[in-house]
Design a protein around this motif. Structure first.
Motif, PDB file in Angstrom:
ATOM      1  N   PHE A 231       0.841  -1.198   0.000  1.00  0.00           N
ATOM      2  CA  PHE A 231       0.000   0.000   0.000  1.00  0.00           C
ATOM      3  C   PHE A 231       0.873   1.244   0.000  1.00  0.00           C
ATOM      4  CE2 PHE A 231      -2.580   3.421   1.570  1.00  0.00           C
ATOM      5  CZ  PHE A 231      -3.773   3.225   0.890  1.00  0.00           C
ATOM      6  N   PRO A 232       0.604   2.226  -0.850  1.00  0.00           N
ATOM      7  CA  PRO A 232      -0.508   2.254  -1.799  1.00  0.00           C
ATOM      8  C   PRO A 232      -0.180   1.665  -3.183  1.00  0.00           C
ATOM      9  CG  PRO A 232       0.583   4.400  -1.765  1.00  0.00           C
ATOM     10  CD  PRO A 232       1.320   3.522  -0.786  1.00  0.00           C
ATOM     11  N   HIS A 233       1.133   1.451  -3.484  1.00  0.00           N
ATOM     12  CA  HIS A 233       1.493   1.176  -4.880  1.00  0.00           C
ATOM     13  C   HIS A 233       0.737  -0.006  -5.495  1.00  0.00           C
ATOM     14  CE1 HIS A 233       3.804   1.472  -8.471  1.00  0.00           C
ATOM     15  NE2 HIS A 233       4.473   0.344  -8.279  1.00  0.00           N
ATOM     16  N   HIS A 234       0.807  -1.169  -4.851  1.00  0.00           N
ATOM     17  CA  HIS A 234       0.183  -2.341  -5.478  1.00  0.00           C
ATOM     18  C   HIS A 234      -1.338  -2.325  -5.382  1.00  0.00           C
ATOM     19  CE1 HIS A 234       4.229  -4.702  -5.361  1.00  0.00           C
ATOM     20  NE2 HIS A 234       4.181  -3.800  -6.304  1.00  0.00           N
ATOM     21  N   GLU A 235      -1.842  -1.789  -4.277  1.00  0.00           N
ATOM     22  CA  GLU A 235      -3.302  -1.658  -4.153  1.00  0.00           C
ATOM     23  C   GLU A 235      -3.836  -0.807  -5.331  1.00  0.00           C
ATOM     24  OE1 GLU A 235      -5.035  -2.821  -0.950  1.00  0.00           O
ATOM     25  OE2 GLU A 235      -6.485  -2.886  -2.581  1.00  0.00           O
ATOM     26  N   ASN A 236      -3.126   0.262  -5.631  1.00  0.00           N
ATOM     27  CA  ASN A 236      -3.555   1.171  -6.690  1.00  0.00           C
ATOM     28  C   ASN A 236      -3.344   0.576  -8.084  1.00  0.00           C
ATOM     29  OD1 ASN A 236      -4.235   2.862  -4.650  1.00  0.00           O
ATOM     30  ND2 ASN A 236      -2.610   4.364  -5.008  1.00  0.00           N
ATOM     31  N   GLU A 237      -2.229  -0.145  -8.244  1.00  0.00           N
ATOM     32  CA  GLU A 237      -2.010  -0.834  -9.531  1.00  0.00           C
ATOM     33  C   GLU A 237      -3.176  -1.799  -9.798  1.00  0.00           C
ATOM     34  OE1 GLU A 237       1.575  -3.002 -10.467  1.00  0.00           O
ATOM     35  OE2 GLU A 237       2.782  -1.596  -9.345  1.00  0.00           O
ATOM     36  N   MET A 238      -3.562  -2.528  -8.742  1.00  0.00           N
ATOM     37  CA  MET A 238      -4.627  -3.519  -8.890  1.00  0.00           C
ATOM     38  C   MET A 238      -5.948  -2.830  -9.246  1.00  0.00           C
ATOM     39  SD  MET A 238      -5.526  -6.629  -6.327  1.00  0.00           S
ATOM     40  CE  MET A 238      -6.704  -6.007  -5.177  1.00  0.00           C
ATOM     41  N   ALA A 239      -6.242  -1.713  -8.566  1.00  0.00           N
ATOM     42  CA  ALA A 239      -7.485  -0.988  -8.836  1.00  0.00           C
ATOM     43  C   ALA A 239      -7.524  -0.507 -10.293  1.00  0.00           C
ATOM     44  CB  ALA A 239      -7.605   0.200  -7.877  1.00  0.00           C
TER      45      ALA A 239
END
Ligand code: AMP
Ligand code: ZN
Length: 460
Positions: A231-239
């Motif tokens: 968080f936040p990088h991968h959460e945002n990539e996934m979104a």
């Protein structure tokens, strides 16, 4: 045996099954190139290099590790040093690859650079806007977090709690505090590209989503990085990626390495307590650093100290000591298989401590063996294991002579010492000090005594 991997999204170890039989796609978030990599940054590079080596035994692997070469930290480094951005990024890309190479990290199949994928990022942002997942405001484009039902699933965060706990002042162009930037405007002196929203530059997260899509497809098998990226990088990539791809899964297995600390304090560029690989490899063989990084399980924290290096060095001495002087024919090497126990340990979510224990078990058996054939077979098996782990790549005699690739040869050391002695005798202390500095920079410790000057490599 099936490979088992710990998936951050499911929060447990699960059997690994790629989307397409026999093929694997893997993406690792690579460096932001404005500085030399520290030992903590090397941990994901080394750990996931080992995973790549393991996967290549069974699968056709396509491994991408990106380079973030557009970022506010790079812009700041350019302002601070007065050097052009391209010069900074080119220098640190080469340094990163050289430094990781010294740790036995093999180059990935693809090394995409953010600046070469701006068109793909713009195209993805346009899809997100068209489908109601993003909005434009004052030259910015933001991802609308409320449009994504399961936002927070990867990092196990609840959006409502996040909103309640937010103390940050919300930028006027944002609908909600947690909406994140996909595109932002650039001032004339900053790097920028023309876009439907004016001249600007991408946010960090969209860079990885666009590069992963371009090179590996909508759904990738493995996405890896350090724990801090959840968080936040991968959460945002996934979104972003799921929303841009009609809800298709983005990643089948999320893998995250634990953090490396130094003397119990988190190692980070912002705290300034960093040990750069670039400096460390001047006096410590790359294999020692690699073994030290693989000594702990990759999901566990790892505390780095002078003792970490010394203990890894002693371990390698034991391994090299076992194979030293044993004649291993090329045929024996070709026929040797990696130990099944060692392989099973690695296939169990990359259990490197267990794999290393087996490696030492082989060394002990070799030390005890009495007939030449058994010795040769065991040594060959050790080299096969070493090849997989990225260890035992140096000739044992050279290892014990302290000469590893990149070291200053003994003859050159002697010449520098003679020159220094001559300069001192002539009273030219500036020149004498310069020769001494040259030796120190090459990791050589010298000692003046009654019988002249002796030297040793600092790591011995
Ligand atoms: P950065 O260049 O800061 O974006 O980091 C590159 C990679 O190193 C990312 O995968 C980070 O998660 C990882 N990383 C940064 N610091 C550490 C650390 N102290 N221990 C382990 N991994 C780290
Ligand atoms: Zn990334």
């Amino acid at each position: 045996m099936t490979i088992q991997l710990h998936d951050t999204l499911r929060g447990k170890k699960v059997p690994f099954e790629p989307l397409i039989e026999g093929e694997v796609t893997m993406y690792l978030c690579g460096p932001t190139v404005y500085n030399y990599a520290h030992v903590g940054n090397a941990r994901p590079a080394v750990v996931f290099d080992l995973l790549a080596r393991l996967l290549r035994r069974t699968y056709k692997l396509t491994f991408a590790r990106n380079i973030t070469d557009v970022d506010d930290k790079i812009n700041a480094a350019s302002v601070e040093t007065g050097k052009p951005i391209d010069e900074i990024t080119a220098h640190f890309i080469t340094a990163y690859n050289d430094d990781m190479g010294a740790l036995g990290v093999r180059p990935p199949d693809i090394e995409p650079r953010a600046t070469q994928h701006i068109a793909e990022m713009i195209a993805m942002i346009e899809i997100l806007i068209a489908n109601g997942f993003a909005y434009e405001a004052e030259g910015h484009v933001l991802f609308d977090v409320s449009s994504k039902d399961n936002y927070g699933a990867l990092s196990k965060r609840n959006l409502r709690e996040m909103i309640a706990g937010a103390r940050v002042e919300v930028a006027p162009y944002k609908k909600a505090a947690h909406d994140f930037v996909l595109w932002k405007p650039s001032t004339p002196e900053l790097p920028g590209w023309e876009s439907p929203w004016g001249r600007g530059r991408p946010g960090w997260h969209i860079e990885c989503s666009a590069m992963a899509e371009k090179h590996l497809g909508d759904t990738i098998d493995i996405h890896a990085g350090g724990q801090d990226l959840v968080f936040p990088h991968h959460e945002n990539e996934m979104a972003q990626s799921c929303s841009a791809h009609g809800g298709a899964p983005f990643v089948r297995y999320w893998l995250h390495n634990g953090f490396l600390s130094m003397d119990h304090t988190k190692m980070s560029k912002s705290l300034g307590n960093v040990l750069l690989v670039h400096d460390l490899i001047k006096t410590v063989p790359g294999e020692v650093i690699r073994l030290a990084l693989l000594g702990a399980h990759y999901r566990q924290p790892l505390d780095w100290s002078a003792e970490t290096i010394e203990s890894a060095r002693r371990m390698l001495d034991r391994l090299y000591g076992a194979v030293q002087g044993i004649d291993v024919s090329d045929d024996a090497r070709a026929a040797a298989e990696v130990s099944q126990t060692l392989l099973a340990a690695l296939e169990d979510d990359l259990n490197t401590p267990k794999a290393m224990a087996e490696f030492f078990g082989l060394a002990r058996s070799l030390n005890k063996a009495s007939d030449a054939k058994t010795k040769s077979e065991l040594a060959a098996q050790m080299y096969a294991c070493g090849e997989l782990l990225g260890l035992l790549g140096t000739d044992p005699d050279a290892w014990f002579a302290g000469h590893v690739e990149g070291d200053l040869p003994a003859e050159e050391i002697e010449v520098l010492i003679e020159k220094r002695t001559a300069a001192k005798a002539a009273g030219d202390y500036t020149a004498a000090d310069a020769f001494r500095d040259q030796l120190v920079d090459a990791g050589i410790t010298i000692q003046d005594g009654r019988d002249g000057t002796t030297w040793r490599r600092s790591r011995q």
